[in-house]
Scaffold this motif. Structure first.
Motif, PDB file in Angstrom:
ATOM      1  N   ARG A 123       0.616  -1.306   0.255  1.00 27.57           N
ATOM      2  CA  ARG A 123       0.168   0.051  -0.060  1.00 27.57           C
ATOM      3  C   ARG A 123       1.025   1.421   0.293  1.00 27.57           C
ATOM      4  O   ARG A 123      -0.138   2.350  -0.452  1.00 27.57           O
ATOM      5  CB  ARG A 123      -0.592  -0.417   0.905  1.00 27.57           C
ATOM      6  CG  ARG A 123      -1.822  -0.566   1.002  1.00 27.57           C
ATOM      7  CD  ARG A 123      -3.216  -0.672   2.247  1.00 27.57           C
ATOM      8  NE  ARG A 123      -3.309   0.287   3.024  1.00 27.57           N
ATOM      9  CZ  ARG A 123      -4.314   0.883   2.810  1.00 27.57           C
ATOM     10  NH1 ARG A 123      -4.791   0.873   2.169  1.00 27.57           N
ATOM     11  NH2 ARG A 123      -4.318   2.144   4.022  1.00 27.57           N
ATOM     12  N   LEU A 124       2.584   1.349   0.750  1.00 24.21           N
ATOM     13  CA  LEU A 124       2.879   2.397   0.889  1.00 24.21           C
ATOM     14  C   LEU A 124       3.450   2.663  -0.762  1.00 24.21           C
ATOM     15  O   LEU A 124       4.060   4.266  -0.282  1.00 24.21           O
ATOM     16  CB  LEU A 124       4.361   2.206   1.774  1.00 24.21           C
ATOM     17  CG  LEU A 124       3.671   1.949   2.991  1.00 24.21           C
ATOM     18  CD1 LEU A 124       4.624   2.309   3.619  1.00 24.21           C
ATOM     19  CD2 LEU A 124       2.877   2.957   3.283  1.00 24.21           C
ATOM     20  N   LYS A 125       3.257   2.220  -1.908  1.00 22.54           N
ATOM     21  CA  LYS A 125       3.331   2.388  -3.315  1.00 22.54           C
ATOM     22  C   LYS A 125       2.899   3.706  -3.736  1.00 22.54           C
ATOM     23  O   LYS A 125       3.214   4.188  -4.748  1.00 22.54           O
ATOM     24  CB  LYS A 125       3.925   1.241  -3.791  1.00 22.54           C
ATOM     25  CG  LYS A 125       4.506   0.118  -3.599  1.00 22.54           C
ATOM     26  CD  LYS A 125       4.133  -1.242  -4.578  1.00 22.54           C
ATOM     27  CE  LYS A 125       5.340  -1.812  -4.590  1.00 22.54           C
ATOM     28  NZ  LYS A 125       6.267  -2.835  -3.332  1.00 22.54           N
ATOM     29  N   ASN A 126       1.873   3.818  -2.943  1.00 20.12           N
ATOM     30  CA  ASN A 126       0.576   4.514  -3.114  1.00 20.12           C
ATOM     31  C   ASN A 126       0.915   5.959  -2.238  1.00 20.12           C
ATOM     32  O   ASN A 126       1.007   5.852  -1.059  1.00 20.12           O
ATOM     33  CB  ASN A 126      -0.948   4.484  -2.869  1.00 20.12           C
ATOM     34  CG  ASN A 126      -1.129   5.096  -3.330  1.00 20.12           C
ATOM     35  OD1 ASN A 126      -1.585   6.608  -1.852  1.00 20.12           O
ATOM     36  ND2 ASN A 126      -2.535   5.138  -4.369  1.00 20.12           N
ATOM     37  N   PHE A 127       1.195   7.265  -3.133  1.00 20.05           N
ATOM     38  CA  PHE A 127       1.726   8.026  -2.485  1.00 20.05           C
ATOM     39  C   PHE A 127       1.016   8.604  -1.676  1.00 20.05           C
ATOM     40  O   PHE A 127       1.104   9.263  -0.397  1.00 20.05           O
ATOM     41  CB  PHE A 127       2.438   9.461  -3.574  1.00 20.05           C
ATOM     42  CG  PHE A 127       1.271  10.615  -3.861  1.00 20.05           C
ATOM     43  CD1 PHE A 127       0.898  10.766  -4.592  1.00 20.05           C
ATOM     44  CD2 PHE A 127       0.968  11.247  -2.824  1.00 20.05           C
ATOM     45  CE1 PHE A 127       0.532  10.944  -5.466  1.00 20.05           C
ATOM     46  CE2 PHE A 127       0.345  12.085  -3.498  1.00 20.05           C
ATOM     47  CZ  PHE A 127      -0.434  12.604  -4.930  1.00 20.05           C
ATOM     48  N   ARG A 128      -0.417   8.584  -1.458  1.00 21.35           N
ATOM     49  CA  ARG A 128      -1.227   9.370  -0.458  1.00 21.35           C
ATOM     50  C   ARG A 128      -1.326   8.837   0.570  1.00 21.35           C
ATOM     51  O   ARG A 128      -1.041   9.367   1.460  1.00 21.35           O
ATOM     52  CB  ARG A 128      -2.457   9.679  -0.946  1.00 21.35           C
ATOM     53  CG  ARG A 128      -3.032  10.796  -1.803  1.00 21.35           C
ATOM     54  CD  ARG A 128      -4.331  11.503  -1.774  1.00 21.35           C
ATOM     55  NE  ARG A 128      -4.596  11.868  -0.035  1.00 21.35           N
ATOM     56  CZ  ARG A 128      -5.602  12.105   0.596  1.00 21.35           C
ATOM     57  NH1 ARG A 128      -6.374  10.969   0.317  1.00 21.35           N
ATOM     58  NH2 ARG A 128      -6.062  12.238   1.952  1.00 21.35           N
ATOM     59  N   ILE A 129      -1.413   7.122   0.872  1.00 29.09           N
ATOM     60  CA  ILE A 129      -1.100   6.565   1.916  1.00 29.09           C
ATOM     61  C   ILE A 129       0.033   6.242   2.410  1.00 29.09           C
ATOM     62  O   ILE A 129       0.262   6.290   3.707  1.00 29.09           O
ATOM     63  CB  ILE A 129      -1.650   4.944   1.095  1.00 29.09           C
ATOM     64  CG1 ILE A 129      -2.940   4.405   0.744  1.00 29.09           C
ATOM     65  CG2 ILE A 129      -1.484   3.843   2.881  1.00 29.09           C
ATOM     66  CD1 ILE A 129      -3.078   3.993  -0.159  1.00 29.09           C
ATOM     67  N   ARG A 130       1.603   6.945   2.319  1.00 25.33           N
ATOM     68  CA  ARG A 130       2.883   6.991   2.328  1.00 25.33           C
ATOM     69  C   ARG A 130       2.784   8.150   3.149  1.00 25.33           C
ATOM     70  O   ARG A 130       2.823   8.595   4.058  1.00 25.33           O
ATOM     71  CB  ARG A 130       3.309   6.600   1.147  1.00 25.33           C
ATOM     72  CG  ARG A 130       5.146   6.925   1.585  1.00 25.33           C
ATOM     73  CD  ARG A 130       6.025   6.567   0.989  1.00 25.33           C
ATOM     74  NE  ARG A 130       5.771   7.226  -0.628  1.00 25.33           N
ATOM     75  CZ  ARG A 130       5.812   7.123  -1.376  1.00 25.33           C
ATOM     76  NH1 ARG A 130       5.098   5.309  -2.317  1.00 25.33           N
ATOM     77  NH2 ARG A 130       5.672   7.670  -2.686  1.00 25.33           N
ATOM     78  N   GLU A 131       1.855   9.372   2.647  1.00 26.29           N
ATOM     79  CA  GLU A 131       1.679   9.978   3.517  1.00 26.29           C
ATOM     80  C   GLU A 131       1.534  10.422   4.584  1.00 26.29           C
ATOM     81  O   GLU A 131       2.402  10.648   5.454  1.00 26.29           O
ATOM     82  CB  GLU A 131       1.564  11.614   2.493  1.00 26.29           C
ATOM     83  CG  GLU A 131       2.644  12.270   1.263  1.00 26.29           C
ATOM     84  CD  GLU A 131       1.808  13.234   0.757  1.00 26.29           C
ATOM     85  OE1 GLU A 131       2.474  14.204   0.485  1.00 26.29           O
ATOM     86  OE2 GLU A 131       0.641  13.251   0.723  1.00 26.29           O
TER      87      GLU A 131
END
Length: 323
Positions: A152-160
């Motif tokens: 999931r952390l490949k997605n920048f909003r989820i990572r932020e």
């Protein structure tokens, strides 16, 4: 400037730390490699710890009589007890922890995305998805920690969102250790705009708790505060809530800015709303004005630097910004 507190994070050992995947390989992850400079990692591989070895025979989650168990088809072995026992003992041994970064789709570490089969037979079908057994114990034992998987952390909003919550909880851990109402009041003040972007109603409750007008004991105050902080952080921020927070900060400069400057900022907000730029872009514009106009209240707000700037990236998995 706020103190930079290193978060303590339990991480699946196969992610950048050891060749311990079922097939004997290590997964290269650039985000975890970069994060290693700013985080204290505690690597663990539950499957190796219970003696399954590297490489190892496939294990899978199976559902029988409404119970999910961990099974190794090739050896016809039920390893549920061993995994649950290790998980409980390992988690109980942790002194402090702020978050967990686990391997996705793993029958031990997966978070809500591990395949569950209809039975122990090799021909059984996948019937649902669930947490791996270790991940389940993590959620039971650490309900206030931030838990994510590397997929999931490949997605920048989820990572932020993950980084924001992780570094926030690390700072909160230091407040708890201080046992100081003054430190709690300062923490609340520094994070007011950030809390506003998550859940305004809970932000106001947190403010009342920190004020402690009833002169309650430290334990009562911090326990109540932590409960509502967890409620505030249960969901991700929305574009609308972030824009409301940005507009709130923008209001501090309404008298100083030219019409062109105002238009430029509002156009940037439209780009953020349309997923064309990350939150850091309008944040950077506001920060330039904070410095120029020496706005002390906003200088102290974590909203503009919730985690180290070097961790900001705009890479995206292509799976959609809010999956």
């Amino acid at each position: 400037m706020m103190e930079l507190v290193k978060p303590i994070v339990v991480v699946s050992k196969c992610l950048e730390f050891a060749k311990c995947r079922y097939n004997g390989v290590m997964i290269n992850d650039q985000f975890i490699k970069k994060l290693n400079e700013y985080v204290e990692f505690i690597p663990v591989c539950p499957e190796v710890e219970i003696g399954l070895g590297v490489p190892r025979k496939t294990i899978r989650l199976v559902k029988e009589e409404d119970q999910i168990r961990l099974w190794q088809p090739d050896t016809n072995r039920d390893i549920t007890k061993e995994m649950n026992q290790f998980s409980e003992e390992f988690l109980a041994s942790l002194d402090q922890v702020d978050g967990f970064l686990l391997k996705d789709r793993s029958p031990s570490c997966g978070t809500k995305d591990s395949k569950v089969y209809s039975g122990t037979d090799k021909s059984s079908m996948v019937i649902e998805k669930s947490n791996g057994l270790f991940a389940q114990k993590v959620e039971e034992n650490y309900p206030y920690s931030i838990v994510e998987n590397e997929g999931r952390l490949k997605n920048f909003r989820i990572r932020e969102d993950f980084l924001t919550k992780l570094f926030l909880l690390a700072r909160f851990r230091k407040v708890k250790e201080s046992k100081s109402i003054g430190r709690l009041v300062q923490f609340q003040a520094e994070n007011k705009l950030l809390f506003f972007a998550y859940k305004e109603a809970e932000m106001r409750k947190l403010g009342r708790i920190a004020a402690n007008q009833q002169h309650l004991s430290w334990d009562k105050v911090i326990n109540e505060y932590e409960l509502h902080l967890h409620k505030l952080l249960q969901e991700m921020t929305t574009y609308k809530a972030n824009i409301n927070a940005l507009m709130h900060a923008f209001g501090y400069f309404s008298k100083e800015l030219s019409s062109q400057e105002k238009k430029f900022f509002l156009d940037t907000l439209d780009k953020y709303r349309d997923n064309k730029v990350p939150l850091s872009v309008p944040n950077n514009i506001l920060e330039a004005w904070i410095i120029k106009y020496d706005e002390n209240y906003l200088k102290e707000q974590s909203f503009f630097h919730p985690y180290p700037d070097k961790l900001i990236e705009i890479k995206d998995s292509g799976k959609g910004r809010d999956y």
